[in-house]
Design a protein around this motif. Structure first.
Motif, short mmCIF file in Angstrom:
data_model
loop_
_atom_site.label_atom_id
_atom_site.label_comp_id
_atom_site.label_asym_id
_atom_site.label_seq_id
_atom_site.Cartn_x
_atom_site.Cartn_y
_atom_site.Cartn_z
N GLN A 1 41.62 -56.50 -4.81
CA GLN A 1 40.23 -56.87 -5.08
C GLN A 1 39.99 -58.37 -4.97
O GLN A 1 38.85 -58.80 -5.07
CB GLN A 1 39.83 -56.41 -6.47
CG GLN A 1 39.88 -54.91 -6.64
CD GLN A 1 39.50 -54.49 -8.05
OE1 GLN A 1 39.41 -55.30 -8.96
NE2 GLN A 1 39.30 -53.20 -8.22
N GLY A 2 41.01 -59.16 -4.79
CA GLY A 2 40.86 -60.60 -4.72
C GLY A 2 40.43 -61.06 -3.34
O GLY A 2 40.41 -60.30 -2.38
N TYR A 3 40.07 -62.32 -3.27
CA TYR A 3 39.63 -62.89 -2.00
C TYR A 3 39.78 -64.40 -2.05
O TYR A 3 39.93 -64.99 -3.12
CB TYR A 3 38.17 -62.53 -1.70
CG TYR A 3 37.23 -62.96 -2.80
CD1 TYR A 3 36.68 -64.23 -2.82
CD2 TYR A 3 36.92 -62.08 -3.84
CE1 TYR A 3 35.84 -64.63 -3.84
CE2 TYR A 3 36.09 -62.47 -4.87
CZ TYR A 3 35.55 -63.75 -4.86
OH TYR A 3 34.73 -64.15 -5.88
N ALA B 1 35.43 -65.71 4.36
CA ALA B 1 35.83 -64.89 3.23
C ALA B 1 36.99 -64.03 3.71
O ALA B 1 36.86 -63.26 4.65
CB ALA B 1 34.67 -64.00 2.78
N GLU B 2 38.14 -64.19 3.06
CA GLU B 2 39.35 -63.49 3.45
C GLU B 2 39.85 -62.64 2.29
O GLU B 2 39.89 -63.12 1.15
CB GLU B 2 40.41 -64.51 3.85
CG GLU B 2 41.72 -63.90 4.28
CD GLU B 2 42.73 -64.95 4.65
OE1 GLU B 2 43.92 -64.74 4.37
OE2 GLU B 2 42.35 -66.00 5.21
N ALA B 3 40.22 -61.40 2.58
CA ALA B 3 40.72 -60.49 1.55
C ALA B 3 41.75 -59.55 2.19
O ALA B 3 41.97 -59.60 3.41
CB ALA B 3 39.57 -59.70 0.95
N THR B 4 42.34 -58.69 1.37
CA THR B 4 43.31 -57.73 1.89
C THR B 4 42.67 -56.39 2.23
O THR B 4 43.34 -55.48 2.67
CB THR B 4 44.47 -57.51 0.91
OG1 THR B 4 43.93 -57.02 -0.33
CG2 THR B 4 45.24 -58.80 0.67
N GLY B 5 41.38 -56.27 2.03
CA GLY B 5 40.67 -55.04 2.34
C GLY B 5 39.19 -55.18 2.09
O GLY B 5 38.70 -56.23 1.67
N ASP B 6 38.48 -54.09 2.33
CA ASP B 6 37.02 -54.09 2.22
C ASP B 6 36.54 -54.42 0.80
O ASP B 6 35.54 -55.11 0.63
CB ASP B 6 36.48 -52.74 2.67
CG ASP B 6 34.97 -52.68 2.65
OD1 ASP B 6 34.34 -53.54 3.31
OD2 ASP B 6 34.41 -51.80 1.97
N THR B 7 37.24 -53.95 -0.22
CA THR B 7 36.81 -54.21 -1.59
C THR B 7 36.79 -55.71 -1.89
O THR B 7 35.82 -56.23 -2.44
CB THR B 7 37.72 -53.48 -2.60
OG1 THR B 7 37.66 -52.08 -2.32
CG2 THR B 7 37.28 -53.73 -4.03
N GLY B 8 37.86 -56.41 -1.51
CA GLY B 8 37.90 -57.86 -1.72
C GLY B 8 36.83 -58.58 -0.94
O GLY B 8 36.21 -59.53 -1.43
N VAL B 9 36.57 -58.13 0.30
CA VAL B 9 35.51 -58.74 1.11
C VAL B 9 34.16 -58.53 0.43
O VAL B 9 33.34 -59.44 0.36
CB VAL B 9 35.51 -58.19 2.55
CG1 VAL B 9 34.27 -58.65 3.31
CG2 VAL B 9 36.78 -58.59 3.29
N PHE B 10 33.93 -57.34 -0.09
CA PHE B 10 32.68 -57.06 -0.79
C PHE B 10 32.50 -58.00 -1.98
O PHE B 10 31.44 -58.59 -2.17
CB PHE B 10 32.61 -55.60 -1.26
CG PHE B 10 31.39 -55.31 -2.09
CD1 PHE B 10 30.15 -55.17 -1.49
CD2 PHE B 10 31.48 -55.21 -3.47
CE1 PHE B 10 29.01 -54.92 -2.25
CE2 PHE B 10 30.36 -54.97 -4.24
CZ PHE B 10 29.12 -54.82 -3.63
#
Length: 150
Positions: free
Chosen positions: A120-122, A132-141
């Motif tokens: 969930q982090g970014y 905006a960088e994350a490990t998946g869609d949830t973090g991007v959101f």
């Protein structure tokens, strides 16, 4: 839920709390000039880690929300929701495109190899391009929600 922002260079983020983004043809918000005095923006939930710097990000008539081709299918819904949410805030409708980011763009990336981010982090990196960088869609959101609040 975990919030994580790191590598934030030039930030007063998008708005300094007074004028909405997009209030003029080209909006530039500069961080305070006083010795890197750049406190974390007041967002909910609060930011876990903050590294404020100096500089500016421009949201202009050329600005776009940019996805990488390999991630466009998985991030498309979040990117379009972000564009819709930004419209009343900025007075602009940013197109969502699959391309190489250029100055004034917001790049969304959901396949970070940074394991410290968690699901969930970014990380936000803000310069000529807001990334905006994350490990998946949830973090991007969650990153898009922070951008909207700031």
């Amino acid at each position: 839920m975990r919030r994580f922002i790191r590598h934030v260079l030039p930030i007063a983020l998008l708005i300094g709390g007074a004028a909405p983004l997009g209030a003029s043809a080209s909006v530039a918000v500069a961080a305070p000039a006083a010795a890197f005095a750049n406190p974390a923006p007041a967002v909910q939930p609060g930011i876990r880690e903050w590294h404020g710097g100096r500089g500016m990000f421009h949201l202009s008539h050329r600005s776009r929300i940019v996805l990488e081709a390999a991630e466009s299918a998985e991030l498309s819904s979040t990117a379009h929701t972000f564009a819709t949410d930004l419209s009343p805030i900025t007075g602009r409708t940013l197109p969502v495109v699959t391309a190489t980011p250029r100055a004034d763009d917001i790049a969304l990336r959901g396949r970070s190899a940074d394991t410290q981010l968690g699901p969930q982090g970014y990380a936000l990196d803000i310069g000529d391009i807001l990334t905006a960088e994350a490990t998946g869609d949830t973090g991007v959101f969650y990153a898009t929600q922070t951008i909207e609040q700031a």
